[in-house]
Design a protein around this motif. Structure first.
Motif, PDB file in Angstrom:
ATOM      1  N   ILE A 113       0.841  -1.194   0.000  1.00 55.47           N
ATOM      2  CA  ILE A 113       0.000   0.000   0.000  1.00 55.47           C
ATOM      3  C   ILE A 113       0.878   1.246   0.000  1.00 55.47           C
ATOM      4  O   ILE A 113       1.809   1.350   0.797  1.00 55.47           O
ATOM      5  CB  ILE A 113      -0.926   0.000   1.228  1.00 55.47           C
ATOM      6  CG1 ILE A 113      -1.927  -1.163   1.124  1.00 55.47           C
ATOM      7  CG2 ILE A 113      -1.675   1.329   1.355  1.00 55.47           C
ATOM      8  CD1 ILE A 113      -2.803  -1.350   2.339  1.00 55.47           C
ATOM      9  N   GLU A 114       0.614   2.175  -0.920  1.00 59.75           N
ATOM     10  CA  GLU A 114       1.375   3.426  -0.968  1.00 59.75           C
ATOM     11  C   GLU A 114       0.600   4.591  -0.375  1.00 59.75           C
ATOM     12  O   GLU A 114       1.165   5.444   0.284  1.00 59.75           O
ATOM     13  CB  GLU A 114       1.795   3.723  -2.412  1.00 59.75           C
ATOM     14  CG  GLU A 114       2.824   2.707  -2.904  1.00 59.75           C
ATOM     15  CD  GLU A 114       3.322   2.987  -4.311  1.00 59.75           C
ATOM     16  OE1 GLU A 114       2.670   3.776  -5.030  1.00 59.75           O
ATOM     17  OE2 GLU A 114       4.359   2.410  -4.689  1.00 59.75           O
ATOM     18  N   SER A 115      -0.700   4.628  -0.640  1.00 64.25           N
ATOM     19  CA  SER A 115      -1.492   5.712  -0.075  1.00 64.25           C
ATOM     20  C   SER A 115      -2.970   5.358  -0.082  1.00 64.25           C
ATOM     21  O   SER A 115      -3.410   4.502  -0.855  1.00 64.25           O
ATOM     22  CB  SER A 115      -1.272   6.998  -0.883  1.00 64.25           C
ATOM     23  OG  SER A 115      -1.821   6.842  -2.171  1.00 64.25           O
ATOM     24  N   ILE A 116      -3.689   5.988   0.814  1.00 62.00           N
ATOM     25  CA  ILE A 116      -5.139   5.781   0.885  1.00 62.00           C
ATOM     26  C   ILE A 116      -5.803   7.152   0.869  1.00 62.00           C
ATOM     27  O   ILE A 116      -5.484   8.007   1.684  1.00 62.00           O
ATOM     28  CB  ILE A 116      -5.520   5.021   2.176  1.00 62.00           C
ATOM     29  CG1 ILE A 116      -4.898   3.610   2.155  1.00 62.00           C
ATOM     30  CG2 ILE A 116      -7.038   4.942   2.324  1.00 62.00           C
ATOM     31  CD1 ILE A 116      -5.221   2.776   3.376  1.00 62.00           C
ATOM     32  N   SER A 156      -4.810  -4.361   5.138  1.00 61.51           N
ATOM     33  CA  SER A 156      -5.784  -3.359   4.711  1.00 61.51           C
ATOM     34  C   SER A 156      -6.381  -2.664   5.922  1.00 61.51           C
ATOM     35  O   SER A 156      -6.508  -1.437   5.953  1.00 61.51           O
ATOM     36  CB  SER A 156      -6.918  -4.008   3.915  1.00 61.51           C
ATOM     37  OG  SER A 156      -6.430  -4.715   2.816  1.00 61.51           O
ATOM     38  N   ALA A 157      -6.760  -3.455   6.918  1.00 60.57           N
ATOM     39  CA  ALA A 157      -7.426  -2.894   8.101  1.00 60.57           C
ATOM     40  C   ALA A 157      -6.504  -1.941   8.842  1.00 60.57           C
ATOM     41  O   ALA A 157      -6.891  -0.828   9.204  1.00 60.57           O
ATOM     42  CB  ALA A 157      -7.885  -4.020   9.023  1.00 60.57           C
ATOM     43  N   VAL A 158      -5.267  -2.354   9.069  1.00 60.86           N
ATOM     44  CA  VAL A 158      -4.331  -1.512   9.816  1.00 60.86           C
ATOM     45  C   VAL A 158      -3.993  -0.260   9.003  1.00 60.86           C
ATOM     46  O   VAL A 158      -3.916   0.848   9.550  1.00 60.86           O
ATOM     47  CB  VAL A 158      -3.060  -2.301  10.193  1.00 60.86           C
ATOM     48  CG1 VAL A 158      -2.034  -1.389  10.851  1.00 60.86           C
ATOM     49  CG2 VAL A 158      -3.416  -3.455  11.123  1.00 60.86           C
ATOM     50  N   ALA A 159      -3.834  -0.425   7.680  1.00 60.72           N
ATOM     51  CA  ALA A 159      -3.524   0.730   6.831  1.00 60.72           C
ATOM     52  C   ALA A 159      -4.687   1.719   6.834  1.00 60.72           C
ATOM     53  O   ALA A 159      -4.478   2.936   6.910  1.00 60.72           O
ATOM     54  CB  ALA A 159      -3.233   0.266   5.399  1.00 60.72           C
ATOM     55  N   SER A 215       0.809  -6.377   8.261  1.00 65.38           N
ATOM     56  CA  SER A 215      -0.121  -5.573   9.052  1.00 65.38           C
ATOM     57  C   SER A 215       0.551  -5.118  10.345  1.00 65.38           C
ATOM     58  O   SER A 215       0.315  -4.010  10.825  1.00 65.38           O
ATOM     59  CB  SER A 215      -1.385  -6.374   9.358  1.00 65.38           C
ATOM     60  OG  SER A 215      -1.125  -7.396  10.282  1.00 65.38           O
ATOM     61  N   VAL A 216       1.413  -5.980  10.893  1.00 62.91           N
ATOM     62  CA  VAL A 216       2.097  -5.625  12.137  1.00 62.91           C
ATOM     63  C   VAL A 216       3.181  -4.578  11.864  1.00 62.91           C
ATOM     64  O   VAL A 216       3.369  -3.636  12.646  1.00 62.91           O
ATOM     65  CB  VAL A 216       2.690  -6.882  12.812  1.00 62.91           C
ATOM     66  CG1 VAL A 216       3.293  -6.527  14.158  1.00 62.91           C
ATOM     67  CG2 VAL A 216       1.611  -7.955  12.966  1.00 62.91           C
TER      68      VAL A 216
END
Lengths: 405, 405
Positions: A113-116, A156-159, A215-216
């Motif tokens: 993931i780079e950005s949301i 996904s959830a943590v991000a 995620s961690v």
């Protein structure tokens, strides 16, 4: 009013009845006055079914198309959960990765993931909607669907929690939390109340299966507290959080095992500088991660070079390695899919000597041969014959005093 | 070099083996020097499975989420076909509706295509890629996934053919072409070589099941010749094209039936102007299409108002109609799901009288009661008890001389 991110895994979403239960739990947290973003996985079994289709149609499925295929599982889950919440009278809206968008790099099947972008979701939250996000997937800059690898919904959830500065990220799963080891193997396994990011990283990457490693990493980087708990009861689970003094008092926090690796050995390699790089770089070019690496003592001018990869990468890695072996005039390439990695983990190791020795002695006493060893500041891993997995876990769990309360 | 659009339906894509066959057929046309755009449906059974999940989780699934759910079926197909072609050494790339994009309006589950951007696909074609497009779906201006309704992949294919000015649009299906009636019901049914857009529109909308009605409207509007043919053999199928002199010589081209409608009757309605509009407008507001409409002769100041809708809309339509019936003081609402629509179709009817009479006489001779009648320039439809469907089709097929060669 708090912003709560909840993530429900495949087992929690495994049937219509279970999705209804997830909806009820989400609704309860929403009714308590929280803004809600819910990240979900594919219904259990679905992703495996899709992977089986891919493997049936060709030996090495194209990775772009593989991601298109497997991302469809979460599409089903988000729609069903949103429907269910709406039929219960709540505002709810589902989002694919590309709709938010969750922008990733283009490493298909292992994207990062780079950005949301939070614009659309913020507007929905403000409007009182419960936002449902497809885990495991994103979109790259060219509009291609990408996936984050197995278990990617945790990431996904943590991000999402990090991007939205959520107050808490609850990861709901089919177990009560993180255990000192797999309770299926060791009945004495005990739930850990609190574990540090680093310990969890080692436990997750070593096959504890509760949380995906990335995620961690994300949680550590952005300081997101993760509460891992069961979707089937109301018990508190395990908090994954910053290291503190209490944690250091414990020598070993947990025993992990991983049957998902395979070993490749390049035998009789001319022992010259640069040989390791020659063997490993074609693998990294093919986006294959190598885990443990051992180079044995030379006999004369020759050395043996052994490493492990995940079983998913095994066929491809073996083909590449055989090519390289020819080029560098190695004598032979040996393979072994029948191995298991056993690890002991604990931040307490930093300040205590002799933990590794105690591990090796415990295994030796049971006649378990160690094939490879690898260590870090807070863990020791060994490769053993797969048939010893359960025995090894049980004797180590006992030896390090993890059993019972 | 021609641009060929091919569309493969759910049965053609129904298994890994069948997808391999589709890939071979696509490759053959490509190897003959054509640019190729391939539109595919979900594997047969998949869409029904997804619809069943939706109906299991709630009675009236939210339409936005319903589209998210059912669009996932095509996602699986495009990925598998692209993988297969790539493993055979071809360049291939899959596209969702939103990736092209195929822009539609926001009428979820019944969306209409508004525009198709050809930029990305043109670039891929120029690059020698076989482009694989998910049928049945698009994206609205707000980025929501939409679907075009059952059979919508045909419309996708024709719309793509029109947008790209394709030389031919081949619709591959599990039958050899368009028949004078359903061969499963009538063994004497004969393949039609050439049929006009208008005849096909009547046949398709009346349940001939070979082509979706909107695809034919699209083809007529943009003058796209459709070649309907079997994916299981190399036989020529049926050309759907502009009307010509030959076609007019035939009185009736085909007999269609449709068991997918249900009847709703509002009984004892005060016979005042505006009653029909009062009953029908809430239905059209709910995006429910009404097919046949009959208002019976009044008894005193009261009239009976009867109409048919598709079975998919039936529950919703009934609930709405009961509401309206209360408002307008109707005596009762009657329902009947056990009906069938039988139609005779032919451009020849325009220049011949007595076709309807012959139809009614043929049915009367068999003791089949006609419940409703509707006519157009080139067709006559009647509603009968569903149990007479097969009998009615067979006797009409015989009566209008369609049997044999």
């Amino acid at each position: 009013m708090a912003l709560v991110v909840q993530k429900y895994g495949g087992t929690s979403m495994g049937s219509i009845e279970r999705i209804r239960n997830v909806a009820k739990r989400v609704a309860k947290t929403y009714d308590a006055g929280n803004d809600m973003v819910v990240v979900v996985s594919a219904m259990s079994g679905e992703t495996n079914k899709l992977v089986a289709l891919a493997n049936e149609i060709c030996e090495f499925p194209d990775t772009r198309e593989y991601d298109v295929l497997v991302a469809s599982g979460e599409q089903v889950s988000i729609a069903l959960l949103a429907m269910c919440l709406k039929s219960m009278g709540y505002k709810a809206k589902s989002y694919h990765g590309w709709q938010i968008p969750i922008i990733t790099d283009s490493a298909f099947s292992k994207a990062r993931i780079e950005s949301i972008d939070d614009t659309k979701v913020r507007a929905d939250l403000k409007d009182g909607s419960i936002v449902i996000v497809a885990g495991f997937q994103g979109v790259d800059k060219d509009g291609n669907i990408t996936t984050l690898g197995r278990g990617g919904s945790d990431t996904s959830a943590v991000a999402v929690a990090a991007a939205f500065k959520a107050d808490v990220c609850e990861i709901f799963t089919d177990v009560d939390g993180v255990y000192t080891t797999d309770p299926n193997i060791c009945q004495d396994a005990r739930k850990i109340e609190k574990v540090s990011y680093d310990e969890m990283l080692e436990l997750a990457s070593l096959g504890a299966k509760v949380l995906q490693i990335r995620s961690v990493e994300f949680a550590k980087k952005y300081n997101v507290d993760i509460h891992v708990r069961s979707s089937f009861n109301e018990n508190p689970g395990t908090m994954v959080t910053k290291e503190d003094k209490d944690m250091e008092a414990v020598l070993v926090s947990g025993i992990a095992y991983d049957k998902n690796e395979a070993k490749i050995a390049v035998m009789g390699v001319p022992d010259k500088p640069g040989v390791a790089a020659k063997i490993l770089s074609p693998l990294s070019e093919a986006n294959i991660s190598v885990d443990m690496i051992v180079q044995n003592v030379s006999e004369g001018d020759l050395t043996d070079f052994t490493f492990t990869v995940t079983r998913a990468d095994f066929k491809k890695a073996l083909a590449i390695t055989k090519e390289v072996a020819k080029e560098i005039n190695a004598k032979d390439v040996a393979e072994d899919e029948n191995i298991s990695k056993i690890s002991i983990v604990g931040v307490g190791m930093r300040s205590h000597a002799g933990v590794a020795t105690q591990m090796f002695q415990t295994l030796a006493k049971e006649g378990i041969n160690i094939q490879m060893i690898s260590t870090s500041e807070i863990k020791v891993s060994v490769i053993v014959d797969a048939k010893y997995t359960e025995l090894a876990v049980r004797v180590l769990h006992e030896a390090f005093g993890l059993s019972g309360k």
